[in-house]
Design an enzyme around this catalytic site. Structure first.
Site, short mmCIF file in Angstrom:
data_model
loop_
_atom_site.label_atom_id
_atom_site.label_comp_id
_atom_site.label_asym_id
_atom_site.label_seq_id
_atom_site.Cartn_x
_atom_site.Cartn_y
_atom_site.Cartn_z
N HIS A 13 -76.84 13.64 52.58
CA HIS A 13 -77.34 12.65 53.02
C HIS A 13 -79.01 12.69 53.54
CE1 HIS A 13 -75.23 10.56 55.51
NE2 HIS A 13 -75.08 11.74 56.12
N CYS A 24 -80.30 12.57 61.91
CA CYS A 24 -79.76 11.86 59.93
C CYS A 24 -81.17 11.74 60.04
CB CYS A 24 -79.45 10.90 60.72
SG CYS A 24 -77.54 11.37 61.60
N HIS A 28 -78.72 16.96 55.55
CA HIS A 28 -77.25 17.38 55.69
C HIS A 28 -75.90 16.69 54.52
CE1 HIS A 28 -77.67 13.16 57.70
NE2 HIS A 28 -76.30 14.00 58.41
N HIS A 30 -71.84 16.05 54.93
CA HIS A 30 -70.58 16.18 55.18
C HIS A 30 -69.52 15.96 54.74
CE1 HIS A 30 -72.40 13.62 58.68
NE2 HIS A 30 -73.30 13.21 58.01
N HIS A 69 -70.20 16.41 45.86
CA HIS A 69 -71.29 17.76 45.66
C HIS A 69 -72.86 16.93 45.42
CE1 HIS A 69 -67.27 20.64 46.92
NE2 HIS A 69 -68.45 21.16 47.45
N GLU A 108 -67.40 8.99 58.08
CA GLU A 108 -67.74 10.41 58.18
C GLU A 108 -67.72 11.64 59.12
OE1 GLU A 108 -72.41 8.84 56.91
OE2 GLU A 108 -72.33 9.56 59.34
ZN ZN Z 1 -74.57 12.12 57.71
#
Ligand code: ZN
Length: 118
Positions: A13, A24, A28, A30, A69, A108
């Site tokens: 995201h 952010c 990137h 998670h 994914h 997260e």
């Molecule tokens: Zn993030």
């Protein structure tokens, strides 16, 4: 009494609207951890609230097959893919199918997350 089951999924995201330099803001990924809690009466014969295997199948079918994914910025109905909005999106898909749902937690990474109970 509540039962719970943990799940993991990987997704990417980027959070729009953040100032330049905020990490952010850029795409990137998670490894998210989802915990689903539910309650209900015990099946008098078997002695469980719900078969964990059925819970696993439902959560994957309703939510994780959509998210895993994927680019969360492209998920319909999620809006800005913050941890809070991911949590609300999952809740909105699970609650109609799981009336006994009491809480979900989305982590997260290792140290941050969001809990929602409706
Ligand atoms: Zn993030």
């Amino acid at each position: 009494m509540e039962i719970f089951r943990d799940f993991t999924f990987d997704a990417a995201h980027a959070i729009e609207g953040l100032p330049d330099g905020h990490k952010c803001k850029h795409m990137h990924g998670h490894t998210y951890r989802l915990t689903v809690y539910l309650t209900g009466g015990l099946d008098p014969t078997i002695g469980w609230i719900l078969d964990f295997a059925d819970l696993k199948k439902l959560v994957w079918t309703e939510c994780l097959d959509v998210l895993d994914h994927k680019n969360l910025n492209e998920i319909a109905g999620m809006g800005s893919p913050t941890c809070e909005n991911i949590t609300l999106w999952i809740w909105g898909r699970l609650k109609p199918k799981l009336p006994g749902l009491t809480q979900i937690t989305v982590r997260e990474g290792a140290n941050s997350g969001c809990t929602y109970s409706g």
